[in-house]
Design an enzyme around this catalytic site. Structure first.
Site, PDB file in Angstrom:
ATOM      1  N   ALA A 136    -101.231 -28.406  -7.180  1.00 43.77           N
ATOM      2  CA  ALA A 136    -101.455 -28.195  -8.608  1.00 43.77           C
ATOM      3  C   ALA A 136    -101.215 -26.724  -8.939  1.00 43.77           C
ATOM      4  O   ALA A 136    -101.390 -25.849  -8.104  1.00 43.77           O
ATOM      5  CB  ALA A 136    -102.882 -28.592  -8.960  1.00 43.77           C
TER       6      ALA A 136
ATOM      7  N   CYS B 294     -83.539 -26.452 -11.869  1.00 43.11           N
ATOM      8  CA  CYS B 294     -83.251 -27.864 -11.562  1.00 43.11           C
ATOM      9  C   CYS B 294     -84.175 -28.848 -12.267  1.00 43.11           C
ATOM     10  O   CYS B 294     -83.719 -29.641 -13.085  1.00 43.11           O
ATOM     11  CB  CYS B 294     -83.319 -28.064 -10.055  1.00 43.11           C
ATOM     12  SG  CYS B 294     -82.262 -26.909  -9.175  1.00 43.11           S
TER      13      CYS B 294
ATOM     14  N   ASP C 134     -64.174 -18.956  -7.395  1.00 46.08           N
ATOM     15  CA  ASP C 134     -64.953 -18.856  -8.636  1.00 46.08           C
ATOM     16  C   ASP C 134     -64.088 -18.075  -9.621  1.00 46.08           C
ATOM     17  O   ASP C 134     -63.357 -17.171  -9.207  1.00 46.08           O
ATOM     18  CB  ASP C 134     -66.275 -18.116  -8.370  1.00 46.08           C
ATOM     19  CG  ASP C 134     -67.299 -18.347  -9.460  1.00 46.08           C
ATOM     20  OD1 ASP C 134     -68.322 -18.986  -9.192  1.00 46.08           O
ATOM     21  OD2 ASP C 134     -67.046 -17.877 -10.604  1.00 46.08           O
TER      22      ASP C 134
ATOM     23  N   ARG D 199     -85.204 -18.738 -14.320  1.00 47.23           N
ATOM     24  CA  ARG D 199     -84.826 -19.804 -15.244  1.00 47.23           C
ATOM     25  C   ARG D 199     -85.979 -20.803 -15.425  1.00 47.23           C
ATOM     26  O   ARG D 199     -86.529 -21.299 -14.456  1.00 47.23           O
ATOM     27  CB  ARG D 199     -83.555 -20.510 -14.755  1.00 47.23           C
ATOM     28  CG  ARG D 199     -82.320 -19.658 -14.997  1.00 47.23           C
ATOM     29  CD  ARG D 199     -81.088 -20.280 -14.416  1.00 47.23           C
ATOM     30  NE  ARG D 199     -81.057 -20.175 -12.971  1.00 47.23           N
ATOM     31  CZ  ARG D 199     -80.079 -20.677 -12.212  1.00 47.23           C
ATOM     32  NH1 ARG D 199     -79.087 -21.327 -12.771  1.00 47.23           N
ATOM     33  NH2 ARG D 199     -80.100 -20.520 -10.905  1.00 47.23           N
TER      34      ARG D 199
HETATM   35  C1  UGA Z   1     -85.478 -28.614  -6.383  1.00 49.45           C
HETATM   36  C2  UGA Z   1     -85.606 -29.703  -5.308  1.00 49.45           C
HETATM   37  O1  UGA Z   1     -86.796 -29.508  -4.555  1.00 49.45           O
HETATM   38  C3  UGA Z   1     -84.388 -29.683  -4.373  1.00 49.45           C
HETATM   39  O2  UGA Z   1     -84.465 -30.772  -3.467  1.00 49.45           O
HETATM   40  C4  UGA Z   1     -83.125 -29.838  -5.230  1.00 49.45           C
HETATM   41  O3  UGA Z   1     -81.959 -29.824  -4.446  1.00 49.45           O
HETATM   42  C5  UGA Z   1     -83.070 -28.698  -6.216  1.00 49.45           C
HETATM   43  O4  UGA Z   1     -84.226 -28.756  -7.065  1.00 49.45           O
HETATM   44  C6  UGA Z   1     -81.828 -28.854  -7.047  1.00 49.45           C
HETATM   45  O5  UGA Z   1     -81.706 -29.839  -7.780  1.00 49.45           O
HETATM   46  O6  UGA Z   1     -80.895 -28.047  -6.910  1.00 49.45           O
HETATM   47  P1  UGA Z   1     -86.006 -25.991  -6.512  1.00 49.45           P
HETATM   48  O7  UGA Z   1     -85.861 -26.145  -7.994  1.00 49.45           O
HETATM   49  O8  UGA Z   1     -85.305 -24.891  -5.844  1.00 49.45           O
HETATM   50  O9  UGA Z   1     -85.554 -27.345  -5.749  1.00 49.45           O
HETATM   51  O10 UGA Z   1     -87.552 -25.761  -6.229  1.00 49.45           O
HETATM   52  P2  UGA Z   1     -88.800 -26.626  -5.743  1.00 49.45           P
HETATM   53  O11 UGA Z   1     -89.273 -26.080  -4.461  1.00 49.45           O
HETATM   54  O12 UGA Z   1     -88.503 -28.067  -5.788  1.00 49.45           O
HETATM   55  O13 UGA Z   1     -89.865 -26.258  -6.859  1.00 49.45           O
HETATM   56  C7  UGA Z   1     -89.648 -26.584  -8.231  1.00 49.45           C
HETATM   57  C8  UGA Z   1     -90.823 -26.178  -9.058  1.00 49.45           C
HETATM   58  O14 UGA Z   1     -91.956 -26.991  -8.769  1.00 49.45           O
HETATM   59  C9  UGA Z   1     -91.298 -24.751  -8.844  1.00 49.45           C
HETATM   60  O15 UGA Z   1     -91.586 -24.164 -10.092  1.00 49.45           O
HETATM   61  C10 UGA Z   1     -92.542 -24.887  -8.005  1.00 49.45           C
HETATM   62  O16 UGA Z   1     -93.449 -23.837  -8.196  1.00 49.45           O
HETATM   63  C11 UGA Z   1     -93.099 -26.197  -8.526  1.00 49.45           C
HETATM   64  N1  UGA Z   1     -93.973 -26.896  -7.563  1.00 49.45           N
HETATM   65  C12 UGA Z   1     -93.468 -27.381  -6.408  1.00 49.45           C
HETATM   66  C13 UGA Z   1     -95.306 -27.109  -7.878  1.00 49.45           C
HETATM   67  O17 UGA Z   1     -95.798 -26.670  -8.946  1.00 49.45           O
HETATM   68  N2  UGA Z   1     -96.093 -27.793  -7.004  1.00 49.45           N
HETATM   69  C14 UGA Z   1     -95.603 -28.299  -5.844  1.00 49.45           C
HETATM   70  O18 UGA Z   1     -96.385 -28.942  -5.088  1.00 49.45           O
HETATM   71  C15 UGA Z   1     -94.267 -28.071  -5.527  1.00 49.45           C
END
Ligand code: UGA
Length: 451
Positions: A252, A260, A30, A327
Site C-alpha cells: 500500500a 506504463c 532512433d 512521468r
Molecule cells: C510496469 C510493470 O511492472 C512491468 O512489468 C511492465 O513491463 C512495465 O510497467 C511496462 O509496461 O513497461 P514499471 O512501470 O516500471 O513497470 O514499475 P512497477 O514496478 O510496476 O511500479 C509501478 C507503480 O506501482 C509505481 O509507482 C510503484 O510505486 C507502484 N507500486 C508497485 C505500488 O504502489 N505498490 C506495489 O506493491 C508495487
C-alpha cells in the site's frame, strides 16, 4: 543473430543492450540525433541501473551500434523490434502515430525477409494495423512477418528483468517467425508462451492492468485499516501467503504512477469501450488511484491541522526508486495539492532533481534529506528510496519544527519512530487522527501517544 531495434527509449535501449550482451549483433536506431550521438559515446539518456555499463561493453566488443538511419537498421536486422513511443491521447487512448510511421519506413526499406516485432505496449489489433500499413508500402513482393513480443521490464530493474524473465510471450503467425524468436530467446532459459498476435497483445495490457488492480485493491483495504486501526502490512502478508493471491504488488502507498500503468490502464479502458465492453472494474482501479493521492494530502492536513504556511519536506519525487522518471509520479499531484492548500514545499530526490526542475514552481530543491527537513512541520515520504530507510533521526528531529513523519510508502517501523519521539503516520497502519471521532476512552491504535 543480427537484430535491430527501432526506438532508443527505455524499452528499446534495454532490449538492444541486453541482446548484444547475449552475443547478438545489434543495431539500435532512433530519429533523435542528439540521443544517438550521446549513445555512441557510451552514455545513456536516462538513469537505469546497469544499463550504461552494458551499452559501453556492447560498443567496446563491437556487438552494439547506434544509428539514425532506418535503412541501415532494416538492412542489418533479421528480427526488427519496434519500441517507439505510444503516448496517451487526451481521451486516454494510445497514440500509435509513431508505430504507424515506423512500420511504413521499415516497409519502404525492406529488401529481404524480416520479422517485425512489436515491443512497445500497444492495443490489441495493432499487429494487424502494422501488417496492413507495411503491405501498402513494401516494395516488390518482399516477404515479412509481424509478431508481438511484449516487454515486462520494470524501470529501475529493467536489465535484471530482461535477463531473468518470469516468462517470454511470443505472438506469431508463421513457423518461420516462431523459430527465429525461439532461437533468439533460448539463452534466457525462461518459460515461453507461444500464441497468436492478438492474444500476446492482450497479455501485456491485461498483465499491467491486473498489477495496477492489485495495488488499488490493497490501497482501498489500507483505507479501511486506517479507520479501524489495523495494519495493512500484516493484512498484505496474510493475504499474500495464499499462493493464489501472492504477496507481490500488495504494498500500500500513495498509488501507482510511471510511464506504463496510468497510460496502459486508460488505453485498455478505451479499447474495451471501442470493442463494446464497459470495463467498469478498471475504471474503479483508476479512480481509487486518484483518490489515494487526495486522501494522502487530506491526511497530512488532518495531522498538521492547517496546511497554510506549513513547511512540508517531501522525500522522493520519482514515481518509484532507482529511476529518475517523473512521468505520472504521485509526487506531482501531491505537491500541487499541498501548494493549493498554502503549504511551502522543500524536497529532495536522489536521482530525479534535474528532471524535476522544470516541473514544479515555488518548490525549494534541497541537496539532501536533512536540508529538506530544515524547519519542516512534517516530512512526507513519497518514494521509497533505500537511502531514506536509514536516516539520522536524532539529527532530523533537531532540524524540524515538528517531529512528524507521514510515510506514504510504509518504509519505517511505526513503533521505532514513536519511541524516538516522532509523530508517525503511515498508510493503513492505524492512523490515530481517525480516532478523534470515536467516543472518549476508545483505545488508540498501538497504544500511540501523540507527541
Ligand atoms: C510496469 C510493470 O511492472 C512491468 O512489468 C511492465 O513491463 C512495465 O510497467 C511496462 O509496461 O513497461 P514499471 O512501470 O516500471 O513497470 O514499475 P512497477 O514496478 O510496476 O511500479 C509501478 C507503480 O506501482 C509505481 O509507482 C510503484 O510505486 C507502484 N507500486 C508497485 C505500488 O504502489 N505498490 C506495489 O506493491 C508495487
Amino acid at each position: 543473430m543480427d537484430i535491430s531495434v527501432v526506438g532508443a527509449g527505455h524499452v528499446g535501449l534495454v532490449t538492444g543492450a541486453c541482446f548484444a550482451d547475449l552475443g547478438n549483433q545489434v543495431v539500435v536506431t532512433d530519429h533523435d540525433k542528439d540521443k544517438i550521438a550521446l549513445l555512441k559515446r557510451g552514455k545513456t539518456p536516462f538513469y537505469e541501473p546497469g544499463l550504461e555499463e552494458l551499452v559501453r561493453r556492447g560498443i567496446a566488443q563491437k556487438r552494439l551500434r547506434f544509428t539514425t538511419s532506418m535503412k541501415e537498421a532494416v538492412e542489418h536486422g533479421l528480427v526488427i523490434f519496434i519500441s517507439v513511443w505510444t503516448p496517451q491521447r487526451p481521451n486516454g487512448e494510445a497514440d500509435l502515430t509513431a508505430v504507424e510511421n515506423v512500420s511504413r519506413q521499415i516497409a519502404q526499406a525492406l529488401r529481404a525477409y524480416r520479422v517485425i516485432v512489436e515491443k512497445s505496449t500497444v492495443p490489441v489489433e495493432t499487429g494487424e494495423w502494422v501488417k496492413r500499413t507495411m503491405s501498402l508500402s513494401v516494395r516488390r513482393r518482399v516477404p515479412f512477418d509481424v509478431a508481438s513480443n511484449p516487454e515486462f521490464l520494470r524501470e529501475g530493474q529493467a536489465v535484471q528483468d530482461f535477463m531473468n524473465p518470469d516468462r517470454i510471450v511470443l505472438g506469431v503467425e508463421s513457423k518461420r517467425a516462431k523459430d527465429l524468436l525461439l532461437e533468439l530467446y533460448k539463452p534466457l532459459k525462461a518459460p515461453i508462451v507461444v500464441t497468436d498476435v492478438k492474444s500476446a497483445e492482450l497479455i501485456k495490457h491485461a498483465s499491467n492492468s491486473f498489477l495496477a488492480m492489485k495495488i488499488s485493491f490493497i490501497n482501498a483495504i489500507a483505507q479501511l485499516c486506517d479507520q479501524v486501526g489495523a495494519d495493512i502490512t500484516k493484512v498484505a502478508e496474510g493475504m499474500g501467503l495464499d499462493t493464489r493471491i501472492g504477496r507481490a504488488f500488495l504494498d500500500a502507498g500513495v498509488g501507482w504512477g510511471g510511464s506504463c500503468f496510468p497510460k496502459d490502464v486508460w488505453a485498455f479502458i478505451r479499447i474495451a469501450d471501442k470493442l463494446g465492453y464497459d470495463f467498469q472494474l478498471l475504471k474503479a482501479v483508476a479512480q481509487v488511484n486518484v483518490q489515494q493521492r487526495q486522501l494522502f494530502v487530506k491526511r497530512i492536513a488532518q495531522i498538521l491541522w492547517n496546511l497554510n504556511n506549513k513547511t512540508i519536506g517531501v522525500l522522493g519525487l520519482a514515481f518509484k526508486p532507482n529511476t529518475d522518471d517523473l512521468r505520472s509520479a504521485p509526487s506531482i499531484d501531491i505537491i500541487r495539492m499541498l501548494q493549493e492548500e498554502g503549504a511551502k514545499v522543500r524536497t529532495f530526490d536522489p536521482k530525479a532533481m534535474e528532471q524535476a526542475n522544470g516541473l514544479f514552481t515555488d518548490v525549494t530543491f534541497c541537496k539532501d534529506v536533512y536540508e529538506a527537513a530544515r524547519g519542516a512541520d512534517c516530512l512526507v515520504i513519497v518514494t521509497e528510496w533505500n537511502e531514506f530507510k536509514e536516516l539520522d533521526f536524532v539529527r532530523l528531529k533537531k532540524l524540524m519544527r515538528q517531529p512528524c513523519i507521514i510515510d506514504g510508502r510504509n518504509i519505517y517501523d511505526p513503533e521505532a519512530l514513536r519511541r524516538l519521539g516522532f509523530r508517525y503516520v503511515g498508510i493503513g497502519r492505524g492512523h490515530p487522527t481517525t480516532y478523534l471521532g470515536l467516543p472518549k476512552g476508545s483505545p488508540s491504535p498501538h497504544g500511540e501517544k501523540s507527541s
